[in-house]
Design a protein around this motif. Structure first.
Motif, PDB file in Angstrom:
ATOM      1  N   THR A  40       0.725  -1.206   0.017  1.00 11.13           N
ATOM      2  CA  THR A  40       0.088  -0.166   0.147  1.00 11.13           C
ATOM      3  C   THR A  40       0.939   1.232  -0.012  1.00 11.13           C
ATOM      4  N   LEU A  41       2.084   1.254   0.626  1.00 10.64           N
ATOM      5  CA  LEU A  41       2.850   2.285   0.576  1.00 10.64           C
ATOM      6  C   LEU A  41       3.430   2.764  -0.881  1.00 10.64           C
ATOM      7  N   MET A  42       4.064   1.613  -1.477  1.00 11.03           N
ATOM      8  CA  MET A  42       4.264   1.639  -2.833  1.00 11.03           C
ATOM      9  C   MET A  42       3.154   2.228  -3.870  1.00 11.03           C
ATOM     10  N   LYS A  43       1.973   1.855  -3.547  1.00  9.65           N
ATOM     11  CA  LYS A  43       0.779   2.077  -4.621  1.00  9.65           C
ATOM     12  C   LYS A  43       0.598   3.724  -4.044  1.00  9.65           C
ATOM     13  N   LYS A  44       0.553   4.207  -2.740  1.00  7.65           N
ATOM     14  CA  LYS A  44       0.536   5.488  -2.512  1.00  7.65           C
ATOM     15  C   LYS A  44       1.613   6.430  -3.181  1.00  7.65           C
ATOM     16  N   VAL A  45       2.753   5.898  -3.085  1.00  8.88           N
ATOM     17  CA  VAL A  45       3.840   6.894  -3.991  1.00  8.88           C
ATOM     18  C   VAL A  45       3.656   7.075  -5.407  1.00  8.88           C
ATOM     19  N   MET A  46       3.363   5.771  -5.806  1.00 12.87           N
ATOM     20  CA  MET A  46       2.916   5.695  -7.120  1.00 12.87           C
ATOM     21  C   MET A  46       1.856   6.581  -7.583  1.00 12.87           C
ATOM     22  N   LYS A  47       0.858   6.674  -6.891  1.00 13.94           N
ATOM     23  CA  LYS A  47      -0.302   7.501  -7.095  1.00 13.94           C
ATOM     24  C   LYS A  47       0.088   8.913  -7.129  1.00 13.94           C
ATOM     25  N   GLU A  48       0.706   9.355  -5.780  1.00 12.67           N
ATOM     26  CA  GLU A  48       1.276  10.548  -5.722  1.00 12.67           C
ATOM     27  C   GLU A  48       2.320  11.182  -7.256  1.00 12.67           C
ATOM     28  N   CYS A  49       3.040  10.254  -7.471  1.00 16.22           N
ATOM     29  CA  CYS A  49       3.869  10.429  -8.860  1.00 16.22           C
ATOM     30  C   CYS A  49       3.018  10.574 -10.013  1.00 16.22           C
ATOM     31  N   ALA A  50       2.206   9.653 -10.132  1.00 19.71           N
ATOM     32  CA  ALA A  50       1.179   9.881 -11.195  1.00 19.71           C
ATOM     33  C   ALA A  50       0.296  11.408 -11.371  1.00 19.71           C
ATOM     34  N   GLN A  51       0.140  11.515 -10.123  1.00 19.45           N
ATOM     35  CA  GLN A  51      -0.505  13.247  -9.983  1.00 19.45           C
ATOM     36  C   GLN A  51       0.650  14.270 -10.463  1.00 19.45           C
ATOM     37  N   LYS A  52       1.692  14.087  -9.932  1.00 21.91           N
ATOM     38  CA  LYS A  52       2.824  14.906 -10.208  1.00 21.91           C
ATOM     39  C   LYS A  52       2.989  15.262 -11.801  1.00 21.91           C
ATOM     40  N   TYR A  53       3.059  14.048 -12.499  1.00 24.72           N
ATOM     41  CA  TYR A  53       3.244  13.924 -13.924  1.00 24.72           C
ATOM     42  C   TYR A  53       1.816  14.534 -14.584  1.00 24.72           C
ATOM     43  N   ALA A  54       0.745  14.543 -14.046  1.00 22.80           N
ATOM     44  CA  ALA A  54      -0.406  15.177 -14.685  1.00 22.80           C
ATOM     45  C   ALA A  54      -0.445  16.734 -14.345  1.00 22.80           C
ATOM     46  N   PHE A  55       0.126  16.952 -13.352  1.00 19.17           N
ATOM     47  CA  PHE A  55       0.616  18.654 -13.284  1.00 19.17           C
ATOM     48  C   PHE A  55       1.587  18.983 -14.044  1.00 19.17           C
ATOM     49  N   ALA A  56       2.506  18.290 -14.432  1.00 16.86           N
ATOM     50  CA  ALA A  56       3.607  18.681 -15.367  1.00 16.86           C
ATOM     51  C   ALA A  56       2.798  18.797 -16.781  1.00 16.86           C
ATOM     52  N   SER A  57       2.044  18.075 -17.063  1.00 16.00           N
ATOM     53  CA  SER A  57       1.439  18.052 -18.318  1.00 16.00           C
ATOM     54  C   SER A  57       0.423  19.331 -18.417  1.00 16.00           C
ATOM     55  N   ASP A  58      -0.196  19.444 -17.348  1.00 13.61           N
ATOM     56  CA  ASP A  58      -1.042  20.639 -17.056  1.00 13.61           C
ATOM     57  C   ASP A  58      -0.300  21.980 -17.142  1.00 13.61           C
ATOM     58  N   SER A  59       0.891  21.985 -16.484  1.00 20.66           N
ATOM     59  CA  SER A  59       1.680  23.184 -16.557  1.00 20.66           C
ATOM     60  C   SER A  59       2.292  23.441 -18.045  1.00 20.66           C
ATOM     61  N   LEU A  60       2.621  22.386 -18.835  1.00 20.39           N
ATOM     62  CA  LEU A  60       3.059  22.433 -20.121  1.00 20.39           C
ATOM     63  C   LEU A  60       1.837  23.036 -21.017  1.00 20.39           C
ATOM     64  N   ARG A  61       0.863  22.586 -20.850  1.00 17.37           N
ATOM     65  CA  ARG A  61      -0.444  23.079 -21.755  1.00 17.37           C
ATOM     66  C   ARG A  61      -0.616  24.588 -21.392  1.00 17.37           C
ATOM     67  N   ASN A  62      -0.319  24.972 -20.125  1.00 18.68           N
ATOM     68  CA  ASN A  62      -0.371  26.458 -19.849  1.00 18.68           C
ATOM     69  C   ASN A  62       0.416  27.276 -20.685  1.00 18.68           C
ATOM     70  N   SER A  63       1.722  26.569 -20.917  1.00 16.32           N
ATOM     71  CA  SER A  63       2.807  27.386 -21.496  1.00 16.32           C
ATOM     72  C   SER A  63       2.395  27.484 -22.699  1.00 16.32           C
ATOM     73  N   VAL A  64       2.012  26.570 -23.565  1.00 13.25           N
ATOM     74  CA  VAL A  64       1.276  26.715 -24.891  1.00 13.25           C
ATOM     75  C   VAL A  64       0.562  27.874 -25.007  1.00 13.25           C
ATOM     76  N   GLN A  65      -0.365  27.930 -24.289  1.00 12.76           N
ATOM     77  CA  GLN A  65      -1.367  29.108 -24.281  1.00 12.76           C
ATOM     78  C   GLN A  65      -0.493  30.578 -24.031  1.00 12.76           C
ATOM     79  N   ASP A  66       0.460  30.358 -23.102  1.00 10.24           N
ATOM     80  CA  ASP A  66       1.282  31.712 -22.969  1.00 10.24           C
ATOM     81  C   ASP A  66       2.256  31.904 -24.214  1.00 10.24           C
ATOM     82  N   LEU A  67       2.494  31.129 -24.744  1.00 10.94           N
ATOM     83  CA  LEU A  67       3.560  31.289 -26.234  1.00 10.94           C
ATOM     84  C   LEU A  67       2.623  31.700 -27.087  1.00 10.94           C
TER      85      LEU A  67
END
Length: 177
Positions: free
Chosen positions: A87-114
């Motif tokens: 369960t600890l590994m799953k918790k951390v993997m879920k957190e990591c997945a969320q961080k990469y989703a945030f990275a995607s969102d951040s990059l999409r925002n940069s396209v708008q800014d560009l």
């Protein structure tokens, strides 16, 4: 004998036509980056790059980053369902997945800014996207029994390199203004 209005209009049209990316612009742009080969291969693999200006090349590289972050998010999400019952590994993997989703969102925002030529904001969003994987690595470090998987480390490094290329291109755009 004067110039015809058609000739003058033609001359004005070609005089103010923006310079679009060809192999020379791609090489010139990539020479100013830390990861020249990554930049060249990424831009040349996109058919629209030959018709893009520098801003367009930045957008293409951002889309490469979005693809990387999204693929990593999918990989991590798949690992959640196929990993052990830890369960600890799953918790951390879920957190990591969320961080990469945030990275995607951040990059999409940069396209708008560009698109809006808000290069400082675009730069900040790309910088944030490059930093989200650190939060994933740090999540593994918080728990002494967990090892940071090499597959995720490779993906992290890839996203950071892509973001570094994008930030270099944006720095060139800032210098042009």
């Amino acid at each position: 004998m004067g110039f015809s209005p058609v000739f003058i209009l033609f001359f004005l049209c070609i005089s103010f036509h923006p310079v679009y990316g060809n192999s020379d612009l791609i090489q010139k742009t990539c020479k100013n980056t830390k990861y020249y080969d990554l930049c060249i291969s990424s831009l040349k693999s996109d058919s629209t790059s030959s018709k893009s200006d520098t801003k367009g090349l930045a957008v293409i590289m951002v889309k490469v980053g979005i693809s990387n972050a999204t693929a990593t998010n999918s990989y991590l999400s798949t690992q959640l369902s196929t990993s052990t019952n830890d369960t600890l590994m799953k918790k951390v993997m879920k957190e990591c997945a969320q961080k990469y989703a945030f990275a995607s969102d951040s990059l999409r925002n940069s396209v708008q800014d560009l698109g809006a030529e808000l290069y400082d904001y675009a730069y900040m969003h790309v910088m944030a996207a490059a930093d989200y994987p650190n939060a994933c690595k740090n999540a593994f470090k918080r728990y002494s029994g967990l090892v940071y998987p090499p597959e995720i480390a490779v993906r992290e490094e890839g996203l950071k390199h892509i973001c570094d290329v994008v930030m270099s291109i944006i720095e060139n755009l800032l210098a042009m203004n």
